[in-house]
Design a protein around this motif. Structure first.
Motif, PDB file in Angstrom:
ATOM      1  N   ARG A  31       0.837  -1.217   0.000  1.00 20.09           N
ATOM      2  CA  ARG A  31       0.000   0.000   0.000  1.00 20.09           C
ATOM      3  C   ARG A  31       0.863   1.255   0.000  1.00 20.09           C
ATOM      4  NH1 ARG A  31      -2.875  -2.594   4.022  1.00 20.09           N
ATOM      5  NH2 ARG A  31      -2.045  -1.199   5.630  1.00 20.09           N
ATOM      6  N   LYS A  32       1.838   1.293   0.909  1.00 22.23           N
ATOM      7  CA  LYS A  32       2.716   2.464   0.999  1.00 22.23           C
ATOM      8  C   LYS A  32       3.469   2.686  -0.308  1.00 22.23           C
ATOM      9  CE  LYS A  32       3.635   2.710   5.952  1.00 22.23           C
ATOM     10  NZ  LYS A  32       4.670   2.585   6.988  1.00 22.23           N
ATOM     11  N   HIS A  33       3.935   1.604  -0.907  1.00 28.86           N
ATOM     12  CA  HIS A  33       4.680   1.707  -2.158  1.00 28.86           C
ATOM     13  C   HIS A  33       3.792   2.263  -3.273  1.00 28.86           C
ATOM     14  CE1 HIS A  33       7.951   0.833  -4.918  1.00 28.86           C
ATOM     15  NE2 HIS A  33       7.074   0.247  -5.722  1.00 28.86           N
ATOM     16  N   LEU A  34       2.560   1.756  -3.386  1.00 30.64           N
ATOM     17  CA  LEU A  34       1.641   2.237  -4.419  1.00 30.64           C
ATOM     18  C   LEU A  34       1.292   3.709  -4.222  1.00 30.64           C
ATOM     19  CD1 LEU A  34      -0.866  -0.762  -4.689  1.00 30.64           C
ATOM     20  CD2 LEU A  34       0.845  -0.068  -6.381  1.00 30.64           C
ATOM     21  N   ILE A  35       1.187   4.124  -2.949  1.00 28.07           N
ATOM     22  CA  ILE A  35       0.777   5.501  -2.646  1.00 28.07           C
ATOM     23  C   ILE A  35       1.961   6.458  -2.667  1.00 28.07           C
ATOM     24  CG2 ILE A  35      -0.201   6.993  -0.861  1.00 28.07           C
ATOM     25  CD1 ILE A  35      -1.873   4.506   0.026  1.00 28.07           C
ATOM     26  N   GLN A  36       3.001   6.146  -1.911  1.00 28.34           N
ATOM     27  CA  GLN A  36       4.115   7.087  -1.753  1.00 28.34           C
ATOM     28  C   GLN A  36       5.089   7.069  -2.925  1.00 28.34           C
ATOM     29  OE1 GLN A  36       5.629   5.837   2.144  1.00 28.34           O
ATOM     30  NE2 GLN A  36       5.166   7.910   2.871  1.00 28.34           N
ATOM     31  N   LYS A  37       5.519   5.895  -3.316  1.00 26.06           N
ATOM     32  CA  LYS A  37       6.578   5.802  -4.317  1.00 26.06           C
ATOM     33  C   LYS A  37       6.043   5.898  -5.745  1.00 26.06           C
ATOM     34  CE  LYS A  37       9.908   4.756  -1.371  1.00 26.06           C
ATOM     35  NZ  LYS A  37      10.232   5.858  -0.529  1.00 26.06           N
ATOM     36  N   ASN A  39       2.695   6.486  -6.613  1.00 25.16           N
ATOM     37  CA  ASN A  39       1.601   7.448  -6.722  1.00 25.16           C
ATOM     38  C   ASN A  39       0.592   7.045  -7.794  1.00 25.16           C
ATOM     39  OD1 ASN A  39       0.057   9.719  -6.239  1.00 25.16           O
ATOM     40  ND2 ASN A  39       1.233  10.971  -7.667  1.00 25.16           N
ATOM     41  N   VAL A  40       0.093   5.812  -7.707  1.00 23.68           N
ATOM     42  CA  VAL A  40      -0.849   5.322  -8.712  1.00 23.68           C
ATOM     43  C   VAL A  40      -2.239   5.016  -8.146  1.00 23.68           C
ATOM     44  CG1 VAL A  40       0.893   4.394 -10.271  1.00 23.68           C
ATOM     45  CG2 VAL A  40      -0.041   2.942  -8.474  1.00 23.68           C
ATOM     46  N   LEU A  41      -2.401   5.022  -6.820  1.00 20.51           N
ATOM     47  CA  LEU A  41      -3.712   4.710  -6.259  1.00 20.51           C
ATOM     48  C   LEU A  41      -4.610   5.931  -6.394  1.00 20.51           C
ATOM     49  CD1 LEU A  41      -5.573   2.695  -4.939  1.00 20.51           C
ATOM     50  CD2 LEU A  41      -4.732   3.450  -2.725  1.00 20.51           C
ATOM     51  N   ASP A  42      -5.637   5.805  -7.209  1.00 19.14           N
ATOM     52  CA  ASP A  42      -6.526   6.921  -7.512  1.00 19.14           C
ATOM     53  C   ASP A  42      -7.814   6.871  -6.697  1.00 19.14           C
ATOM     54  OD1 ASP A  42      -7.093   9.264  -9.084  1.00 19.14           O
ATOM     55  OD2 ASP A  42      -8.547   8.066 -10.206  1.00 19.14           O
ATOM     56  N   ALA A  43      -8.362   5.665  -6.483  1.00 20.97           N
ATOM     57  CA  ALA A  43      -9.630   5.550  -5.765  1.00 20.97           C
ATOM     58  C   ALA A  43      -9.766   4.190  -5.112  1.00 20.97           C
ATOM     59  CB  ALA A  43     -10.799   5.786  -6.715  1.00 20.97           C
ATOM     60  N   VAL A  44     -10.534   4.177  -4.016  1.00 21.57           N
ATOM     61  CA  VAL A  44     -10.893   2.949  -3.307  1.00 21.57           C
ATOM     62  C   VAL A  44     -12.416   2.942  -3.254  1.00 21.57           C
ATOM     63  CG1 VAL A  44     -10.743   1.667  -1.144  1.00 21.57           C
ATOM     64  CG2 VAL A  44      -8.797   3.038  -1.915  1.00 21.57           C
ATOM     65  N   ASN A 137      -3.442   8.324   9.172  1.00 20.68           N
ATOM     66  CA  ASN A 137      -4.094   7.044   9.442  1.00 20.68           C
ATOM     67  C   ASN A 137      -3.151   5.860   9.224  1.00 20.68           C
ATOM     68  OD1 ASN A 137      -6.823   7.612  10.276  1.00 20.68           O
ATOM     69  ND2 ASN A 137      -7.162   8.409   8.211  1.00 20.68           N
ATOM     70  N   GLY A 138      -1.880   6.131   9.122  1.00 18.84           N
ATOM     71  CA  GLY A 138      -0.890   5.055   8.978  1.00 18.84           C
ATOM     72  C   GLY A 138      -1.048   4.259   7.698  1.00 18.84           C
ATOM     73  N   PHE A 139      -1.506   4.905   6.634  1.00 18.35           N
ATOM     74  CA  PHE A 139      -1.742   4.274   5.342  1.00 18.35           C
ATOM     75  C   PHE A 139      -2.793   3.167   5.423  1.00 18.35           C
ATOM     76  CE2 PHE A 139       2.265   6.401   4.979  1.00 18.35           C
ATOM     77  CZ  PHE A 139       2.148   7.055   3.763  1.00 18.35           C
TER      78      PHE A 139
END
Length: 189
Positions: A31-37, A39-44, A137-139
């Motif tokens: 999760r952290k990698h997709l978000i921080q590194k 930056n591809v998570l657009d929606a949940v 929220n700690g990712f």
């Protein structure tokens, strides 16, 4: 693997159990990698339970997205333009109950798509969370952390309840008095 194979202006949609949104260990690292590194998570997007044969658990949709950005802005980084937020949609209440499984109606799908395209907060349905919120929220991407669907219970008038209890106690006393002669006649105390 899917992110690796996405075009630089591509999109991937992944259907997963809700556990991937909040479990620790390797899933938290991903999760952290997709978000921080990356930056591809657009929606949940949270969907209702019992939509698919073979499983009754609720599922979520992760929308992964890349957009072509001019290299003068971000050198060698393929990512989303809206890199400061993630959209959360709680569509878990919008469905038609079926005999063996639930069904997403056309209107439910349209509501999800319209909310995704507008990318705005919708009371008790959607929230655009900032990266700061997500980090705080700690990712943890559990949808209820971002979309408040709480409905307050109706207030109870304690005076009305007390009056009803007194009325019932009076009725019980009258019934007991009416039945006493029958119990005496039968020799029951």
């Amino acid at each position: 693997h899917m992110v690796y194979h996405m075009d630089e202006d591509g999109r991937a949609v992944v259907l997963l159990p809700h556990g991937v949104l909040f479990r620790g260990a390797a899933e938290e690292v991903i999760r952290k990698h997709l978000i921080q590194k990356l930056n591809v998570l657009d929606a949940v997007i949270g969907l209702p339970a019992n939509l698919f044969f073979g499983t009754g658990i609720p599922v979520c949709v992760l929308v992964l997205k890349r957009e072509r950005i001019p290299t003068c802005i971000l050198v060698f980084k393929k990512c989303r333009k809206e890199d400061d937020n993630i959209l959360f949609i709680d569509a878990s209440s919008d469905f038609e109950a079926g005999k063996n499984q639930n069904i997403l109606r056309e209107c439910d799908i349209d509501k999800i798509v319209e909310t995704y395209e507008r990318r705005q907060d919708v009371d008790k349905y959607a929230h655009v969370a900032t990266m700061q919120e997500i980090e705080e929220n700690g990712f943890n991407l559990n949808i209820p952390r971002y979309v408040d669907t709480f409905e307050p219970e109706p207030e109870i008038d304690l005076n009305e309840v007390a009056a009803e209890i007194r009325k019932l106690q009076s009725e019980i006393k009258d019934i007991d008095a009416e039945m006493k002669p029958f119990f005496d006649e039968l020799g029951l105390v």
